[in-house]
Design a protein around this motif. Structure first.
Motif, mmCIF file in Angstrom:
data_model
loop_
_atom_site.group_PDB
_atom_site.id
_atom_site.type_symbol
_atom_site.label_atom_id
_atom_site.label_comp_id
_atom_site.label_asym_id
_atom_site.label_seq_id
_atom_site.Cartn_x
_atom_site.Cartn_y
_atom_site.Cartn_z
ATOM 1 N N THR A 161 0.830 -1.212 0.000
ATOM 2 C CA THR A 161 0.000 0.000 0.000
ATOM 3 C C THR A 161 0.859 1.254 0.000
ATOM 4 O OG1 THR A 161 -1.702 -1.193 1.250
ATOM 5 C CG2 THR A 161 -1.849 1.215 1.207
ATOM 6 N N THR A 166 3.961 1.691 -0.992
ATOM 7 C CA THR A 166 4.816 1.907 -2.161
ATOM 8 C C THR A 166 4.042 2.449 -3.361
ATOM 9 O OG1 THR A 166 6.616 0.852 -3.415
ATOM 10 C CG2 THR A 166 4.569 -0.368 -3.229
ATOM 11 N N GLU A 167 2.701 2.427 -3.305
ATOM 12 C CA GLU A 167 1.918 3.012 -4.386
ATOM 13 C C GLU A 167 2.072 4.531 -4.433
ATOM 14 O OE1 GLU A 167 0.407 1.558 -6.737
ATOM 15 O OE2 GLU A 167 0.161 -0.511 -6.051
ATOM 16 N N CYS A 168 2.396 5.123 -3.297
ATOM 17 C CA CYS A 168 2.473 6.581 -3.216
ATOM 18 C C CYS A 168 3.896 7.082 -3.001
ATOM 19 C CB CYS A 168 1.596 7.099 -2.072
ATOM 20 S SG CYS A 168 -0.083 6.466 -2.107
ATOM 21 N N ASN A 198 9.857 3.211 -4.144
ATOM 22 C CA ASN A 198 10.115 1.904 -3.517
ATOM 23 C C ASN A 198 11.444 1.877 -2.774
ATOM 24 O OD1 ASN A 198 11.754 1.928 -5.776
ATOM 25 N ND2 ASN A 198 10.823 0.137 -6.744
ATOM 26 N N ALA A 254 4.077 -2.210 -7.144
ATOM 27 C CA ALA A 254 3.484 -0.896 -7.428
ATOM 28 C C ALA A 254 2.728 -0.992 -8.751
ATOM 29 C CB ALA A 254 4.564 0.174 -7.487
ATOM 30 N N MET A 271 -0.875 -0.080 -9.143
ATOM 31 C CA MET A 271 -2.192 0.558 -9.208
ATOM 32 C C MET A 271 -2.201 1.970 -9.776
ATOM 33 S SD MET A 271 -4.021 -0.722 -5.686
ATOM 34 C CE MET A 271 -5.460 0.278 -6.022
ATOM 35 N N LEU A 272 -1.118 2.733 -9.633
ATOM 36 C CA LEU A 272 -1.133 4.143 -10.026
ATOM 37 C C LEU A 272 -0.025 4.443 -11.034
ATOM 38 C CD1 LEU A 272 -1.664 5.815 -6.531
ATOM 39 C CD2 LEU A 272 -3.393 5.400 -8.292
ATOM 40 N N ALA A 285 3.208 5.521 -9.418
ATOM 41 C CA ALA A 285 3.839 4.600 -8.471
ATOM 42 C C ALA A 285 5.246 4.199 -8.887
ATOM 43 C CB ALA A 285 2.970 3.350 -8.296
ATOM 44 N N ASN A 332 5.066 2.327 -15.084
ATOM 45 C CA ASN A 332 3.643 2.675 -15.145
ATOM 46 C C ASN A 332 3.440 4.018 -15.837
ATOM 47 O OD1 ASN A 332 3.547 0.411 -13.559
ATOM 48 N ND2 ASN A 332 2.328 1.300 -11.924
ATOM 49 N N ALA A 361 -5.804 1.081 -11.876
ATOM 50 C CA ALA A 361 -6.135 0.794 -10.481
ATOM 51 C C ALA A 361 -6.942 -0.497 -10.364
ATOM 52 C CB ALA A 361 -6.911 1.963 -9.880
ATOM 53 N N ASN A 415 -1.951 -6.725 -6.844
ATOM 54 C CA ASN A 415 -1.310 -6.483 -5.546
ATOM 55 C C ASN A 415 -1.652 -7.587 -4.550
ATOM 56 O OD1 ASN A 415 0.079 -4.198 -6.182
ATOM 57 N ND2 ASN A 415 -1.186 -2.788 -5.017
#
Length: 589
Positions: A471, A473-475, A478, A514, A516-517, A520, A524, A539, A546
């Motif tokens: 969770t 590392t999505e924002c 890493n 990572a 979803m975004l 991230a 991506n 997402a 994930n």
């Protein structure tokens, strides 16, 4: 009022840099102890890393200023942490990766594998994932993605043409590759600068039924996502594949100097490669079911029209492969050196037999004095010595009558342009942060506070850690994520008498989840910049991926991780009181 808010938003970085240190000042003022001073430094760095108010590498330099001023460590001690063996391994591994990329060897490998696997929809998806994951094991996931996405779009362009449409003739040049080749600026563009223009790469689609266009568009989305996801997944397989792996190795060596080189290239590969393979397989099945559906007859190209389209796409790949020409001397030389590097890494100190490092360069304990970084730098130096053409008496075209020697496989100008020096500083900042936590007593204090976790089953701890890191590392970067969490987890493991790697390994692997975004991770963002994807698409796809990743990592650490790293015991090198000749190992909870 709107203008005021716009002004604050425009100057948000300056405001954060100015006010955050002031906002956190009560901590060192009310608790004038070294632990509080170190906590102030770590929290400040964590907030700057999360908000990116300053460049990540600049924030990583904070310990050089803060630790001496707060009496935590001498400046000379802090600076040593910025060029440890893990940094050298990172630089040496990238020297070889830059040579592979410079001579276009990675593109030859990619096209050759795609020719072998074929271009039926499901196999094409699998082929791109296998190639991208393999290349990402050795070169940066950003460079891998930037190369593979244009190839994927060119192949899809031919696959989606009608059978009566003009196919690319064998031996002709395909302009799609040249038009979509990403520039260096696109590779480093940040998410905030993306133009998600929803450009659909299907020029002939307007002549086809709406349902078929929608189907082709979804396949294009799945192909784009499979490239960026497999780039992130492939990096976990090798120690040099992605930076968090090296952060783990450096933190283990820094926090536990007597660990006996427990994390090396061979041991990491033995643990992480099966994890990567299983996660890649489940990712392929998930992407296939989501973007191709469950019509396996159609997915595997059984049918006349599908086969005609597959042949057209196959000719695109075949044509591009022929345009590369025969392998040059430089490509062959880089291939030989690359294979040599991998073999030397595996056989240096594998653990299950005596390696060449133990035999040729043993220390007083019989361990290898040469490290994986030594091998990487040795091969890197050779790249600067070997000529790129077979040596001969070649005339200089600019100076008639004079001879000219061929250039070496690698030159410093190329290295300087492509080497991410900021990551070297970021790695060093993480090692300095961990050492400061140890020296100040903050690690010991955190360990004492986390002792209630002793009653929680270890598999539950590993699962919760994976969820938390995946969770986070999505924002956040890493590298920053692993840098912040690994010292805390090491302290917790010591406090509850659990093998440190049991919690540090899941943290490191989960930091690569990572999915979803767009912001991230760079792969991506690169895929998102090509258009055709919304944030909701990524997402929705990445959420389940994930969850799958967390479950696979939990399985790995509780099965084959045990014999590889001897996780069923609490090691003597992790004991804080290991001065008495390395205490015998005791059972882990």
């Amino acid at each position: 009022m709107a203008t005021c808010w716009q002004g604050l938003w425009a100057y948000r970085s300056y405001l954060l840099v100015f006010f955050l240190p002031i906002f956190l000042l009560p901590l060192p003022i009310l608790l004038p102890r070294r632990e509080a001073y170190c906590a102030y430094s770590i929290i400040l760095m964590a907030l700057f890393w999360c908000t990116e108010a300053l460049p990540l590498a600049v924030t990583a330099l904070f310990p050089i200023v803060l630790y001496p001023m707060m009496g935590i460590m001498d400046a000379s001690e802090v600076c040593i942490e910025y060029l440890k063996d893990s940094n050298i391994l990172f630089v040496g591994g990238l020297l070889v990766a830059i040579a592979v990329e410079h001579w276009n060897l990675h593109k030859r490998i990619a096209l050759r594998v795609l020719l072998i696997i074929g271009v039926r929809p499901a196999l094409l998806l699998l082929g791109f994932m296998l190639v991208t994951a393999f290349l990402s094991m050795w070169i940066s996931n950003t460079a891998t993605t930037a190369m593979m996405v244009p190839i994927a779009h060119a192949v899809l362009d031919q696959l989606h043409r009608t059978p009566m449409g003009k196919d690319v003739e064998e031996g002709s040049e395909n302009p799609t590759f040249e038009l979509q080749e990403p520039s260096p600026q696109k590779e480093v563009t940040k998410f905030g600068e993306k133009d998600n223009g929803q450009v659909h790469p299907v020029p002939a689609a307007s002549l086809e039924p709406t349902a078929q266009r929608q189907e082709q568009f979804r396949f294009s989305q799945g192909m784009s996502l499979c490239v960026c996801y497999s780039a992130s997944i492939g990096g976990i397989a090798t120690l040099t594949g992605t930076t968090p792996n090296l952060v783990l190795q450096g933190q283990v060596n820094s926090l536990f100097p007597q660990n006996g080189n427990v994390v090396n290239f061979a041991s990491w590969f033995g643990f992480a490669f099966p994890t990567m393979a299983i996660l890649l397989l489940f990712s392929w099945l998930w992407l296939q079911s989501l973007f191709l559906g469950f019509n396996f007859r159609k997915n595997f190209g059984i049918g006349g029209q599908a086969q005609e389209r597959a042949r057209a796409a196959f000719r695109v790949i075949q044509t591009e492969h022929k345009l590369l020409g025969p392998m040059t001397f430089a490509e062959k030389a880089v291939s030989v050196l690359f294979v040599t590097l991998v073999v030397l890494w595996f056989t240096r100190e594998p653990g299950f037999f005596v390696g060449w490092g133990n035999l040729a360069f043993p220390n007083k304990d019989g361990n290898s004095m040469a490290s994986d970084g030594t091998v990487a730098i040795f091969i890197g130096i050779i790249l600067f010595l070997v000529p790129s053409k077979i040596p001969g008496l070649t005339p200089d075209p600019e100076n008639p009558g004079r001879l000219k020697a061929p250039p070496a496989l690698l030159n410093w100008k190329t290295v300087n342009e492509k080497m991410p020096w900021n990551i070297v500083l970021l790695l060093g900042g993480g090692f300095a942060l961990a050492k400061g936590s140890e020296k100040s007593g903050l690690s010991e204090w955190l360990g004492d506070k986390l002792t209630p976790l002793e009653n929680v089953p270890p598999p539950a701890i590993a699962f919760i850690i994976c969820l938390l890191i995946a969770t986070f590392t999505e924002c956040t970067s890493n590298v920053a994520t692993t840098t912040l969490f690994l010292p805390i987890l090491a302290s917790m493991a010591q406090a509850i008498r659990l093998h440190p790697l049991y919690v540090m390994l899941p943290c490191t692997l989960a930091s690569s989840l990572a999915f979803m975004l767009p912001v991230a991770t760079p792969p991506n963002a690169i895929v998102f910049s090509f258009g055709g994807l919304k944030v909701s698409d990524m997402a929705r796809t990445g959420f389940l991926l994930n969850i799958i990743g967390v479950l696979v990592i939990t399985l790995a650490i509780n099965s084959w991780g045990y014999p590889i790293f001897n996780l069923h015991t609490f090691p003597s090198w992790a004991n804080t009181n290991n001065t008495a000749n390395n205490l015998a190992t005791t059972p882990s909870p």
